[in-house]
Scaffold this motif. Structure first.
Motif, PDB file in Angstrom:
ATOM      1  N   VAL A   3       0.790  -1.502   0.460  1.00 20.44           N
ATOM      2  CA  VAL A   3       0.112   0.330  -0.500  1.00 20.44           C
ATOM      3  C   VAL A   3       0.603   1.611   0.446  1.00 20.44           C
ATOM      4  N   THR A   4       0.433   1.806  -0.737  1.00 18.89           N
ATOM      5  CA  THR A   4       1.166   3.310  -0.854  1.00 18.89           C
ATOM      6  C   THR A   4       0.231   4.399  -0.940  1.00 18.89           C
ATOM      7  N   ILE A   5       0.828   5.309   0.441  1.00 17.32           N
ATOM      8  CA  ILE A   5      -0.026   7.021   1.075  1.00 17.32           C
ATOM      9  C   ILE A   5       0.128   7.810  -0.125  1.00 17.32           C
ATOM     10  N   LEU A   6      -0.260   7.688  -1.479  1.00 16.67           N
ATOM     11  CA  LEU A   6      -0.626   8.624  -2.497  1.00 16.67           C
ATOM     12  C   LEU A   6      -0.972  10.272  -1.415  1.00 16.67           C
ATOM     13  N   GLY A   7      -1.718  10.839  -0.733  1.00 11.36           N
ATOM     14  CA  GLY A   7      -2.157  10.953  -0.785  1.00 11.36           C
ATOM     15  C   GLY A   7      -2.375  10.979   1.140  1.00 11.36           C
ATOM     16  N   SER A   8      -2.335  11.656   2.487  1.00  9.25           N
ATOM     17  CA  SER A   8      -2.821  11.201   3.748  1.00  9.25           C
ATOM     18  C   SER A   8      -3.584  12.374   4.476  1.00  9.25           C
ATOM     19  N   GLY A   9      -3.298  13.472   3.848  1.00  9.36           N
ATOM     20  CA  GLY A   9      -4.396  15.140   4.427  1.00  9.36           C
ATOM     21  C   GLY A   9      -5.907  14.466   4.390  1.00  9.36           C
ATOM     22  N   ASP A  10      -6.503  16.108   4.727  1.00  8.07           N
ATOM     23  CA  ASP A  10      -8.124  16.812   5.238  1.00  8.07           C
ATOM     24  C   ASP A  10      -8.236  16.771   3.972  1.00  8.07           C
ATOM     25  N   ALA A  11      -9.173  17.144   4.186  1.00  4.77           N
ATOM     26  CA  ALA A  11     -10.282  17.958   3.065  1.00  4.77           C
ATOM     27  C   ALA A  11      -9.770  19.828   2.082  1.00  4.77           C
ATOM     28  N   PHE A  12      -8.592  19.896   3.248  1.00  6.04           N
ATOM     29  CA  PHE A  12      -8.129  21.420   2.853  1.00  6.04           C
ATOM     30  C   PHE A  12      -6.586  21.032   2.724  1.00  6.04           C
ATOM     31  N   GLY A  13      -6.324  20.124   2.308  1.00  2.17           N
ATOM     32  CA  GLY A  13      -4.736  20.253   2.404  1.00  2.17           C
ATOM     33  C   GLY A  13      -4.012  20.662   3.027  1.00  2.17           C
ATOM     34  N   THR A  14      -3.751  20.265   4.524  1.00  2.00           N
ATOM     35  CA  THR A  14      -3.346  20.687   5.765  1.00  2.00           C
ATOM     36  C   THR A  14      -1.959  20.466   6.319  1.00  2.00           C
ATOM     37  N   GLY A  15      -0.761  21.000   5.967  1.00  2.00           N
ATOM     38  CA  GLY A  15       0.293  20.833   5.869  1.00  2.00           C
ATOM     39  C   GLY A  15       0.768  20.837   4.338  1.00  2.00           C
ATOM     40  N   GLY A  16       0.256  20.647   3.356  1.00  2.00           N
ATOM     41  CA  GLY A  16       0.181  20.570   1.773  1.00  2.00           C
ATOM     42  C   GLY A  16       0.473  18.972   1.601  1.00  2.00           C
ATOM     43  N   ARG A  17      -0.313  18.848   2.515  1.00  3.85           N
ATOM     44  CA  ARG A  17      -0.823  17.275   1.782  1.00  3.85           C
ATOM     45  C   ARG A  17      -1.626  16.603   0.826  1.00  3.85           C
ATOM     46  N   PHE A  18      -1.668  16.494   0.262  1.00  2.00           N
ATOM     47  CA  PHE A  18      -2.798  15.484  -1.309  1.00  2.00           C
ATOM     48  C   PHE A  18      -3.688  14.885   0.029  1.00  2.00           C
ATOM     49  N   ASN A  19      -4.911  15.090  -0.815  1.00  5.11           N
ATOM     50  CA  ASN A  19      -6.808  14.457  -0.285  1.00  5.11           C
ATOM     51  C   ASN A  19      -5.700  13.046  -0.670  1.00  5.11           C
ATOM     52  N   THR A  20      -7.219  12.177   0.528  1.00  5.58           N
ATOM     53  CA  THR A  20      -7.291  10.719   0.759  1.00  5.58           C
ATOM     54  C   THR A  20      -6.837  10.237  -0.967  1.00  5.58           C
ATOM     55  N   CYS A  21      -6.003   9.269  -1.260  1.00  6.68           N
ATOM     56  CA  CYS A  21      -5.665   8.314  -2.314  1.00  6.68           C
ATOM     57  C   CYS A  21      -4.557   7.369  -1.712  1.00  6.68           C
ATOM     58  N   LEU A  22      -4.850   5.580  -1.910  1.00 10.15           N
ATOM     59  CA  LEU A  22      -4.239   4.803  -1.510  1.00 10.15           C
ATOM     60  C   LEU A  22      -4.504   3.681  -3.179  1.00 10.15           C
ATOM     61  N   HIS A  23      -2.327   3.400  -3.200  1.00 10.51           N
ATOM     62  CA  HIS A  23      -2.337   2.724  -5.116  1.00 10.51           C
ATOM     63  C   HIS A  23      -1.740   1.645  -4.028  1.00 10.51           C
ATOM     64  N   VAL A  24      -2.917   0.010  -4.815  1.00  9.90           N
ATOM     65  CA  VAL A  24      -2.994  -1.308  -3.381  1.00  9.90           C
ATOM     66  C   VAL A  24      -2.511  -1.853  -4.912  1.00  9.90           C
ATOM     67  N   GLU A  25      -1.549  -2.618  -4.226  1.00 10.42           N
ATOM     68  CA  GLU A  25      -1.156  -3.887  -5.533  1.00 10.42           C
ATOM     69  C   GLU A  25      -1.177  -5.557  -4.827  1.00 10.42           C
ATOM     70  N   ALA A  26      -1.402  -6.093  -4.934  1.00  6.10           N
ATOM     71  CA  ALA A  26      -1.585  -7.519  -4.488  1.00  6.10           C
ATOM     72  C   ALA A  26      -0.550  -8.178  -4.016  1.00  6.10           C
ATOM     73  N   GLY A  27       0.230  -7.750  -5.118  1.00  8.18           N
ATOM     74  CA  GLY A  27       2.083  -8.365  -5.656  1.00  8.18           C
ATOM     75  C   GLY A  27       2.269  -7.968  -6.708  1.00  8.18           C
ATOM     76  N   ALA A  28       4.071  -7.803  -7.226  1.00  7.92           N
ATOM     77  CA  ALA A  28       4.301  -7.786  -7.860  1.00  7.92           C
ATOM     78  C   ALA A  28       3.905  -8.433  -9.828  1.00  7.92           C
ATOM     79  N   GLY A  29       3.792  -7.898  -9.979  1.00 11.27           N
ATOM     80  CA  GLY A  29       2.801  -8.311 -11.991  1.00 11.27           C
ATOM     81  C   GLY A  29       1.187  -7.974 -11.079  1.00 11.27           C
ATOM     82  N   ALA A  30       0.433  -7.826 -10.064  1.00 11.20           N
ATOM     83  CA  ALA A  30      -0.663  -7.808 -10.127  1.00 11.20           C
ATOM     84  C   ALA A  30      -1.681  -6.993 -10.227  1.00 11.20           C
ATOM     85  N   GLU A  31      -2.969  -6.766 -10.652  1.00 15.67           N
ATOM     86  CA  GLU A  31      -3.861  -6.289 -10.643  1.00 15.67           C
ATOM     87  C   GLU A  31      -3.643  -5.006  -9.403  1.00 15.67           C
TER      88      GLU A  31
END
Length: 247
Positions: A3-31
């Motif tokens: 799981v890669t956290i691309l966005g860890s921020g709140d609705a307002f971008g507090t601290g310069g963080r992106f809105n919530t977005c998690l990149h998830v992969e089951a394993g190498a070469g998986a969907e």
């Protein structure tokens, strides 16, 4: 599972963080899939160099803009920029198809009737109806946030015996207990430090219930200004944009 956290921020971008977005992969070469795709997520995806046509699934916790608002731009990018041909699954709480079409019309009038160059399948994931998405078993749990933007849900992602749990946005609810039970990692929102809110968790409340959460590793996310202000060393990890969790 990674799981890669691309966005860890709140609705307002507090601290310069992106809105919530998690990149998830089951394993190498998986969907691969995105878990939430907030309004700033196209910027986050581009900055991370993620090839969007390789994402098979978008899964949403609820329909607020900082979790759902990037979907219209994702779809139009797929149609006109990356010229996607691969099938796409859009999954989430009950009403996911209606909410998607409504968001398209609100952001880009007329776009909901596009003749998409790629097949789109809508999947409702509910507490009564789990699903397998991008090769990962997904179970939903009801959260307490804002039913105008819901149903609001947390998810357990289970692959090869490893479990990643994500609360989405929520105040304290006993549903967090089974959500976290036995999980390798719980990624949980913690918007405020000691201010109790009707629809978000604060750290003091989370800490008071820590013994009820049967997981060894908790990562805090969706933090507002009072959580980013310091408070010394906390026993829980704090998420940041670009953070990777390997399970």
């Amino acid at each position: 599972m990674k799981v890669t956290i691309l966005g860890s921020g709140d609705a307002f971008g507090t601290g310069g963080r992106f809105n919530t977005c998690l990149h998830v992969e089951a394993g190498a070469g998986a969907e691969r899939m995105l878990l939430d795709c907030g309004a700033s997520s196209m910027v986050a995806l581009n900055r991370a160099g993620i090839e969007r046509n390789g994402l098979s699934t978008l899964l949403f916790t609820h329909f607020h803009g900082d979790h759902f608002g990037g979907l219209p731009a994702f779809l139009l990018d797929a149609q006109f920029a990356s010229r996607r041909t691969e099938a796409l699954t859009i999954a989430g709480p009950a009403g996911i198809e209606h909410r998607t079409l409504h968001a398209l019309e609100a952001d880009f009038p007329g776009s909901s009737t596009n003749r998409w160059r790629f097949p789109i399948t809508y999947v409702e994931v509910t507490p009564e109806q789990p699903a397998t998405l991008a090769g990962i078993n997904v179970s939903a749990f009801p959260m307490v946030h804002d039913e105008r933007a819901g149903p609001c849900q947390g998810y357990r992602l289970d692959h090869a015996g490893r479990i990643f749990a994500f609360s989405g946005d929520t105040a304290w609810t006993d549903a967090l207990i089974p959500l976290a039970a036995g999980a390798d990692v719980l990624l949980v929102e913690c918007y405020a430090y000691d201010t109790k809110l009707a629809n978000h968790l604060d750290y003091r409340t989370l800490s008071a219930h820590r013994s009820e959460l049967d997981t060894a590793r908790i990562v805090l996310t969706h933090m507002g200004m009072s959580m980013l202000a310091g408070h010394g060393d906390l026993p829980e990890e704090r998420a940041h944009d670009g953070m990777t969790i390997e399970l």
